[in-house]
Motif scaffolding. Sequence first.
Motif, PDB file in Angstrom:
ATOM      1  N   GLU A   1     -25.371  -0.663  49.208  1.00 34.85           N
ATOM      2  CA  GLU A   1     -25.790  -2.217  49.592  1.00 34.85           C
ATOM      3  C   GLU A   1     -27.109  -2.288  49.778  1.00 34.85           C
ATOM      4  OE1 GLU A   1     -23.987  -2.260  53.570  1.00 34.85           O
ATOM      5  OE2 GLU A   1     -21.781  -2.582  53.245  1.00 34.85           O
ATOM      6  N   ARG A   2     -28.130  -1.522  50.587  1.00 35.06           N
ATOM      7  CA  ARG A   2     -29.038  -1.693  50.648  1.00 35.06           C
ATOM      8  C   ARG A   2     -29.718  -2.183  48.876  1.00 35.06           C
ATOM      9  NH1 ARG A   2     -32.142   2.856  53.629  1.00 35.06           N
ATOM     10  NH2 ARG A   2     -33.563   1.689  53.525  1.00 35.06           N
ATOM     11  N   ILE A   3     -29.409  -0.653  47.972  1.00 31.77           N
ATOM     12  CA  ILE A   3     -29.697  -1.354  46.733  1.00 31.77           C
ATOM     13  C   ILE A   3     -29.980  -2.373  45.641  1.00 31.77           C
ATOM     14  CG2 ILE A   3     -29.762  -0.090  44.655  1.00 31.77           C
ATOM     15  CD1 ILE A   3     -31.227   2.172  45.961  1.00 31.77           C
ATOM     16  N   GLU A   4     -28.511  -2.572  46.343  1.00 30.69           N
ATOM     17  CA  GLU A   4     -28.224  -4.318  45.605  1.00 30.69           C
ATOM     18  C   GLU A   4     -28.852  -5.347  46.188  1.00 30.69           C
ATOM     19  OE1 GLU A   4     -23.821  -4.126  45.660  1.00 30.69           O
ATOM     20  OE2 GLU A   4     -23.737  -3.265  43.861  1.00 30.69           O
ATOM     21  N   GLU A   5     -29.760  -5.320  47.848  1.00 27.66           N
ATOM     22  CA  GLU A   5     -30.204  -5.942  48.316  1.00 27.66           C
ATOM     23  C   GLU A   5     -31.666  -5.931  47.948  1.00 27.66           C
ATOM     24  OE1 GLU A   5     -30.253  -4.972  52.100  1.00 27.66           O
ATOM     25  OE2 GLU A   5     -28.842  -5.558  52.944  1.00 27.66           O
ATOM     26  N   THR A   6     -31.937  -4.934  46.724  1.00 25.51           N
ATOM     27  CA  THR A   6     -33.818  -5.234  45.990  1.00 25.51           C
ATOM     28  C   THR A   6     -33.467  -6.167  44.747  1.00 25.51           C
ATOM     29  OG1 THR A   6     -32.752  -3.203  44.499  1.00 25.51           O
ATOM     30  CG2 THR A   6     -33.824  -2.551  46.954  1.00 25.51           C
TER      31      THR A   6
ATOM     32  N   HIS B   1     -23.761   1.839  52.568  1.00 22.31           N
ATOM     33  CA  HIS B   1     -24.982   1.745  52.546  1.00 22.31           C
ATOM     34  C   HIS B   1     -25.776   1.563  52.148  1.00 22.31           C
ATOM     35  CE1 HIS B   1     -27.266  -0.024  56.096  1.00 22.31           C
ATOM     36  NE2 HIS B   1     -28.204   0.952  56.028  1.00 22.31           N
ATOM     37  N   TRP B   2     -25.972   2.860  51.459  1.00 17.92           N
ATOM     38  CA  TRP B   2     -27.223   3.134  49.951  1.00 17.92           C
ATOM     39  C   TRP B   2     -27.181   2.124  49.330  1.00 17.92           C
ATOM     40  CZ3 TRP B   2     -25.954   4.007  44.963  1.00 17.92           C
ATOM     41  CH2 TRP B   2     -26.455   4.809  44.506  1.00 17.92           C
TER      42      TRP B   2
ATOM     43  N   ILE C   1     -35.255   5.071  49.716  1.00 14.63           N
ATOM     44  CA  ILE C   1     -33.477   4.797  49.907  1.00 14.63           C
ATOM     45  C   ILE C   1     -32.282   5.638  49.172  1.00 14.63           C
ATOM     46  CG2 ILE C   1     -31.525   3.001  49.798  1.00 14.63           C
ATOM     47  CD1 ILE C   1     -33.387   0.672  48.917  1.00 14.63           C
ATOM     48  N   THR C   2     -32.537   5.714  48.318  1.00 14.05           N
ATOM     49  CA  THR C   2     -31.917   6.630  47.654  1.00 14.05           C
ATOM     50  C   THR C   2     -31.942   8.470  48.291  1.00 14.05           C
ATOM     51  OG1 THR C   2     -31.756   5.723  45.503  1.00 14.05           O
ATOM     52  CG2 THR C   2     -31.309   8.020  45.646  1.00 14.05           C
TER      53      THR C   2
ATOM     54  N   ARG D   1     -39.253   1.731  46.010  1.00 16.27           N
ATOM     55  CA  ARG D   1     -38.328   1.299  46.744  1.00 16.27           C
ATOM     56  C   ARG D   1     -37.098   2.314  47.078  1.00 16.27           C
ATOM     57  NH1 ARG D   1     -37.048   1.164  51.816  1.00 16.27           N
ATOM     58  NH2 ARG D   1     -35.704  -0.223  52.212  1.00 16.27           N
TER      59      ARG D   1
ATOM     60  N   GLU E   1     -33.258   9.134  51.204  1.00 20.52           N
ATOM     61  CA  GLU E   1     -32.487   8.375  53.217  1.00 20.52           C
ATOM     62  C   GLU E   1     -31.339   8.993  52.722  1.00 20.52           C
ATOM     63  OE1 GLU E   1     -33.736   5.350  54.494  1.00 20.52           O
ATOM     64  OE2 GLU E   1     -36.144   5.349  54.635  1.00 20.52           O
TER      65      GLU E   1
END
Length: 72
Positions: free
Chosen positions: A62-67, A59-60, A21-22, A17, A24
């Motif tokens: 934030e998405r990583i931190e959501e994991t 945004h990247w 994300i990375t 995952r 993209e």
Amino acid sequence: MGRKTFDYEQARAMIPRVREITAEANGRVQELSAEVARTPQGSGRAQKLKEWINTVIRHWAERIEETGAQVA
């Protein structure tokens, strides 16, 4: 999200995952960077493209931190 410690299996399970994300974000940053290179430096367009790059990176993160992972 608070700081979390992952065991080996949890961390290993997250890798696909995080890579997705990375990849993209990296693709988008590469596209925008190429556009910056073709744009006159100091122009409003170049500045806007650089702002978009920073937005993609935020945004990247934030998405990583959501994991549950930390971005430092």
